[in-house]
Design a protein around this motif. Structure first.
Motif, short mmCIF file in Angstrom:
data_model
loop_
_atom_site.label_atom_id
_atom_site.label_comp_id
_atom_site.label_asym_id
_atom_site.label_seq_id
_atom_site.Cartn_x
_atom_site.Cartn_y
_atom_site.Cartn_z
N GLU A 195 -16.12 46.73 -36.23
CA GLU A 195 -15.69 47.46 -35.04
C GLU A 195 -15.62 48.98 -35.21
O GLU A 195 -15.70 49.71 -34.22
N THR A 203 -21.27 53.88 -31.21
CA THR A 203 -20.17 53.01 -31.63
C THR A 203 -20.48 51.54 -31.33
O THR A 203 -21.32 51.23 -30.48
N GLN A 231 -18.69 49.41 -29.78
CA GLN A 231 -18.34 49.07 -28.41
C GLN A 231 -19.44 49.51 -27.43
O GLN A 231 -19.81 48.77 -26.52
N ASP A 232 -19.96 50.74 -27.62
CA ASP A 232 -21.04 51.22 -26.76
C ASP A 232 -22.28 50.35 -26.90
O ASP A 232 -22.90 49.97 -25.90
N GLU A 264 -22.63 47.25 -27.98
CA GLU A 264 -22.48 45.90 -27.44
C GLU A 264 -22.62 45.93 -25.92
O GLU A 264 -23.30 45.10 -25.32
N ARG A 265 -21.99 46.92 -25.29
CA ARG A 265 -22.06 47.06 -23.82
C ARG A 265 -23.51 47.29 -23.37
O ARG A 265 -23.93 46.79 -22.34
N ILE A 299 -19.29 42.14 -32.16
CA ILE A 299 -18.45 43.03 -32.96
C ILE A 299 -17.51 42.19 -33.81
O ILE A 299 -16.88 41.26 -33.30
#
Length: 99
Positions: free
Chosen positions: A27, A60, A62-63, A65-66, A73
């Motif tokens: 993560e 990142t 998070q970015d 994966e989106r 993650i």
């Protein structure tokens, strides 16, 4: 093949990791084909604008994966980075149990 980005996945290595059937990231890791400073040097001729470049690169976990670049993650326990090595690792029965 399962590829896991555990820190900084960058440059040619990032392209190689992308060939995995499943791409996972810790993560707090980053993944990009160029460093923010390298990107800033090329686009704005000033590597001091690396923070702006990092935001634009969306590197990142998070970015990514989106955006659908990675498949998942892997959460990191609080304090894992500074914990003794034996306490940092735990076995996973399968990739889905690590996510």
């Amino acid at each position: 093949m399962i590829a896991v980005i555990i820190g900084e996945g960058g440059s040619g290595g990032a392209i190689a990791l992308a060939t995995g059937n499943v791409v996972l990231m810790l993560e707090h890791s980053i993944y990009s084909v160029i460093s923010p400073e390298g990107c800033a040097s090329i686009l704005w001729r000033d590597k001091r604008t690396g923070k702006t470049a990092a935001e634009a690169l969306r590197l990142t976990a998070q970015d990514l994966e989106r955006l659908g670049v990675i498949d998942g993650i892997i959460p990191e326990p609080i304090g894992a980075r500074t914990a003794p090595r034996k306490r940092r690792s735990r076995p996973c029965a399968s990739p889905s149990t690590c996510i």
